[in-house]
Design a protein around this motif. Sequence first.
Motif, short mmCIF file in Angstrom:
data_model
loop_
_atom_site.label_atom_id
_atom_site.label_comp_id
_atom_site.label_asym_id
_atom_site.label_seq_id
_atom_site.Cartn_x
_atom_site.Cartn_y
_atom_site.Cartn_z
N ALA A 17 40.66 41.21 32.92
CA ALA A 17 40.42 40.07 32.04
C ALA A 17 41.70 39.31 31.70
O ALA A 17 41.69 38.07 31.67
CB ALA A 17 39.75 40.56 30.75
N LEU A 18 42.79 40.02 31.45
CA LEU A 18 44.00 39.38 30.93
C LEU A 18 45.05 39.13 31.99
O LEU A 18 45.75 38.12 31.95
CB LEU A 18 44.59 40.24 29.80
CG LEU A 18 43.63 40.54 28.63
CD1 LEU A 18 44.33 41.39 27.59
CD2 LEU A 18 43.10 39.25 28.02
N ARG A 19 45.21 40.06 32.94
CA ARG A 19 46.22 39.87 33.98
C ARG A 19 45.67 38.99 35.10
O ARG A 19 46.31 38.03 35.52
CB ARG A 19 46.68 41.22 34.54
CG ARG A 19 47.78 41.14 35.58
CD ARG A 19 48.21 42.53 36.01
NE ARG A 19 48.79 43.27 34.90
CZ ARG A 19 50.08 43.24 34.57
NH1 ARG A 19 50.92 42.51 35.27
NH2 ARG A 19 50.52 43.95 33.56
N LEU A 20 44.48 39.33 35.59
CA LEU A 20 43.89 38.54 36.66
C LEU A 20 43.23 37.27 36.12
O LEU A 20 43.11 36.28 36.81
CB LEU A 20 42.85 39.38 37.41
CG LEU A 20 42.36 38.85 38.75
CD1 LEU A 20 43.51 38.77 39.76
CD2 LEU A 20 41.25 39.74 39.30
N ARG A 21 42.75 37.33 34.88
CA ARG A 21 42.04 36.23 34.22
C ARG A 21 40.77 35.84 34.99
O ARG A 21 40.47 34.65 35.19
CB ARG A 21 42.95 35.03 34.03
CG ARG A 21 44.08 35.29 33.03
CD ARG A 21 44.97 34.08 32.86
NE ARG A 21 45.66 33.75 34.09
CZ ARG A 21 46.30 32.60 34.31
NH1 ARG A 21 46.32 31.68 33.37
NH2 ARG A 21 46.91 32.39 35.46
N ALA A 22 40.05 36.86 35.42
CA ALA A 22 38.78 36.63 36.10
C ALA A 22 37.74 36.08 35.12
O ALA A 22 37.87 36.25 33.90
CB ALA A 22 38.28 37.92 36.74
N GLU A 23 36.73 35.45 35.66
CA GLU A 23 35.65 34.89 34.85
C GLU A 23 34.31 35.58 35.10
O GLU A 23 33.51 35.71 34.19
CB GLU A 23 35.52 33.39 35.13
CG GLU A 23 36.78 32.60 34.77
CD GLU A 23 36.75 31.18 35.28
OE1 GLU A 23 35.71 30.79 35.88
OE2 GLU A 23 37.75 30.45 35.10
N ARG A 24 34.08 36.00 36.35
CA ARG A 24 32.83 36.66 36.74
C ARG A 24 33.14 37.98 37.41
O ARG A 24 34.07 38.05 38.23
CB ARG A 24 32.02 35.79 37.71
CG ARG A 24 31.52 34.49 37.17
CD ARG A 24 30.66 33.78 38.20
NE ARG A 24 31.43 33.41 39.39
CZ ARG A 24 30.93 32.75 40.43
NH1 ARG A 24 29.64 32.42 40.44
NH2 ARG A 24 31.68 32.44 41.47
#
Length: 235
Positions: free
Chosen positions: A194-201
């Motif tokens: 969530a925070l390092r990659l900042r994925a959405e799905r």
Amino acid sequence: MRVYVLVGGAPRKGFEQKRGLSIGVEYKGLYIVFDAGPDAYVIANNAGLSGFPLDLVDHVVISHAHSPHIGGLEAIGWEAPFAKLYLPYASMETLGRQAQKWQLSPVEVVKETRVVDGVVISRPFHGPPWEHFMLVELESGRGEYALFTGCFHPAVRGVLADISNRYRVTTVIGGFHLETAPPETVRGFAEDIALRLRAERVFPLHCSGGLVGELLSERFKLDVRYLRTGDVVDL
């Protein structure tokens, strides 16, 4: 891009399920298989039911050389002889020799490798075992990618640091190897996604377990969906 879950979740009616992972990808007129599931019958049956044409497969990417991910290669060889097969580092003398008997054309991944425009295999990471990941550019026109994962045996932080430096990953799909992991390990994984990659799905499959999806959805407000074997989704 259309994604077919050939093996990896609770099966829809008529589909076979054994422990393993196989994802079919239809991308700009090409057909790619990411991991080959546990055996030939399972992948052949499920591909037929889902409408994924094994006989038209152009490329096969094997994330790592564990049996739940390579068992169906023989079926692909029957249907699509001479398809190019991308193998994990250090597996050419074992899996590569076997693949040649099945009429596949093996290539050992020793560095980041371009398959076609918009499809890239990451460099090898050591877990053990050696494992690599597939990135496919989404058709949003914004330079976003989907990250396909086999089991995520290597340390997640190192993998994501390397990939996120060069690719904007908004979607993650595959196995996370967290079914029996301690809660603190799962929490760390979720934070990195969530925070390092900042994925959405995120689409957890195979060995991911349920806790990671709960954390990503409830704590980090990501769009999380657990797919079933037989599901077909457009990304």
